[in-house]
Design an enzyme around this catalytic site. Sequence first.
Site, PDB file in Angstrom:
ATOM      1  N   HIS A  60       0.854  -1.195   0.000  1.00 25.01           N
ATOM      2  CA  HIS A  60       0.000   0.000   0.000  1.00 25.01           C
ATOM      3  C   HIS A  60       0.884   1.238   0.000  1.00 25.01           C
ATOM      4  O   HIS A  60       1.299   1.717   1.048  1.00 25.01           O
ATOM      5  CB  HIS A  60      -0.908  -0.052   1.243  1.00 25.01           C
ATOM      6  CG  HIS A  60      -1.922   1.038   1.289  1.00 25.01           C
ATOM      7  ND1 HIS A  60      -3.118   0.920   1.957  1.00 25.01           N
ATOM      8  CD2 HIS A  60      -1.936   2.281   0.746  1.00 25.01           C
ATOM      9  CE1 HIS A  60      -3.812   2.038   1.823  1.00 25.01           C
ATOM     10  NE2 HIS A  60      -3.118   2.881   1.101  1.00 25.01           N
ATOM     11  N   HIS A 215      -5.112  -0.136   6.095  1.00 21.54           N
ATOM     12  CA  HIS A 215      -4.509   0.600   7.224  1.00 21.54           C
ATOM     13  C   HIS A 215      -5.406   0.594   8.474  1.00 21.54           C
ATOM     14  O   HIS A 215      -6.037   1.588   8.817  1.00 21.54           O
ATOM     15  CB  HIS A 215      -4.044   2.006   6.850  1.00 21.54           C
ATOM     16  CG  HIS A 215      -4.944   2.846   5.985  1.00 21.54           C
ATOM     17  ND1 HIS A 215      -6.237   3.140   6.319  1.00 21.54           N
ATOM     18  CD2 HIS A 215      -4.698   3.476   4.802  1.00 21.54           C
ATOM     19  CE1 HIS A 215      -6.752   3.919   5.383  1.00 21.54           C
ATOM     20  NE2 HIS A 215      -5.849   4.122   4.453  1.00 21.54           N
ATOM     21  N   ARG A 226     -18.983  -1.443  23.458  1.00 23.41           N
ATOM     22  CA  ARG A 226     -20.342  -1.902  23.157  1.00 23.41           C
ATOM     23  C   ARG A 226     -20.631  -1.884  21.660  1.00 23.41           C
ATOM     24  O   ARG A 226     -21.676  -2.361  21.235  1.00 23.41           O
ATOM     25  CB  ARG A 226     -21.375  -1.038  23.900  1.00 23.41           C
ATOM     26  CG  ARG A 226     -21.529  -1.439  25.363  1.00 23.41           C
ATOM     27  CD  ARG A 226     -22.697  -0.722  26.011  1.00 23.41           C
ATOM     28  NE  ARG A 226     -22.434   0.696  26.199  1.00 23.41           N
ATOM     29  CZ  ARG A 226     -21.795   1.204  27.270  1.00 23.41           C
ATOM     30  NH1 ARG A 226     -21.384   0.388  28.233  1.00 23.41           N
ATOM     31  NH2 ARG A 226     -21.573   2.492  27.378  1.00 23.41           N
ATOM     32  N   ASP A 273       1.971   3.405   3.110  1.00 24.61           N
ATOM     33  CA  ASP A 273       1.004   4.410   2.664  1.00 24.61           C
ATOM     34  C   ASP A 273       1.739   5.719   2.337  1.00 24.61           C
ATOM     35  O   ASP A 273       1.205   6.806   2.510  1.00 24.61           O
ATOM     36  CB  ASP A 273      -0.088   4.630   3.724  1.00 24.61           C
ATOM     37  CG  ASP A 273      -1.350   5.287   3.143  1.00 24.61           C
ATOM     38  OD1 ASP A 273      -1.468   5.345   1.907  1.00 24.61           O
ATOM     39  OD2 ASP A 273      -2.189   5.756   3.922  1.00 24.61           O
ATOM     40  N   GLY A 308      -0.794  11.119   4.270  1.00 16.58           N
ATOM     41  CA  GLY A 308       0.059   9.968   4.014  1.00 16.58           C
ATOM     42  C   GLY A 308       1.246  10.052   4.947  1.00 16.58           C
ATOM     43  O   GLY A 308       1.411  11.029   5.687  1.00 16.58           O
TER      44      GLY A 308
HETATM   45 ZN   LIG Z   1      -6.147   5.343   2.863  1.00 17.91          ZN
END
Ligand SMILES: [Zn+2]
Length: 404
Positions: A60, A215, A226, A273, A308
Amino acid sequence: VQKIVVHNGLVYTPTGPLEHAWILIEDGVITAIGQGQHPACDTVIDAQQLALIPGFIDLHVHGAAGCDTMQATPQALYTMANYFAKFGVTSFLAATITESAELTRAAVQNIAACVGPIPGGARLLGAYLEGPYINVQAKGAHTLEHIRPASKEEYIPLLETGVIKQITIAPEIPENIHLIKECAAYNCMPVIGHCMADYEQAHYAIALGMHQATHTFNAMSGMHHRAPGTTGAVLTNDAVTCELIADNVHVHPAMLKLAVRAKGADKIVLVTDAEIGTGLTPGFYDFGRCQRHIESSGVYLPNKTLAGSVLTMNKALYNCMQATGLSLADAWPMSSYNAARQLGLEHKKGKIAVGYDADVVIFDASTASIAMTIGEGVILYTNSDLPFFMKEFHERTSNATCSK
Ligand SMILES: [Zn+2]
């Protein structure tokens, strides 16, 4: 046959580290591993007792050094591939970002034209489509105006290129369910993320084949005791492998530790990323299509949304080891093998083993520095900041015996 031996290394094999070990590389493939005296060879590389681990696989990553996938030029992909190799990456998927149909098509077609080995750089394995089929409420840095529900007219031609290996999809959008089901026929992994799916919706999506999470923690419905949300679903469902951006900015180190404990190291994939601004000096940049504030902590949109990371794979592995206390022997699969498995390449990539592609990083785990990157038997990068290493390398190379 081009023969290379890397010796005097701490070789991390699937069964554990071997001291004073060597690997023999012939025509880009590992053909023997041993300890002690190594075979004579054309090229002999002294690893200086550093670790030899499999080359990193970044699933990624959008770009680096002023270039990105959306520029849709071979030069952009070459720049990226070369930049990544400096940080130990030997193969990667080029990720798109939410954009118009036209720009998305151009980016995917460019990847289709360039897929394969890239001179001096990491191998381009294919495309990762991040968006446009995501939830506007979990858009992160993606552009609101281009987010749209999946339509067959758009995605079938994209999938037919055969290069899209993974797609981030928000499964709570009813129109996206068909695409999730369709992916398998194209050997593509539907990845859950940029979504607001609740726990039940996420479980349903996982049962449909969403066996990876984009991610984890970032841009997905969060975990409440909960209401476990998508985050709780992907952390507790064993079918899912979780991507993590281990830059300590996108995810706090304690949450990295939590994720690795919940999943086990075999179900974690470290990704960067990284994007267009990664690797540039901090400051404001106008790339034409987009503007970025680059800081030492990350890359930001003009409105300060995190766009990023400035992360590299060597740092990701290092940070993850620091956060979890795992040894390199337990941690390395998170940066290579697990990604290879997610792509169905586990028979030839992601391990230092006989018969595997010679994708190898000489890595100093104490400083996270890369001494050398070898991709399919080709030296892609040598660290000139390690003069002793370089000297040894040249001496040994010039004295090398040829056994052709
Ligand atoms: Zn993303």
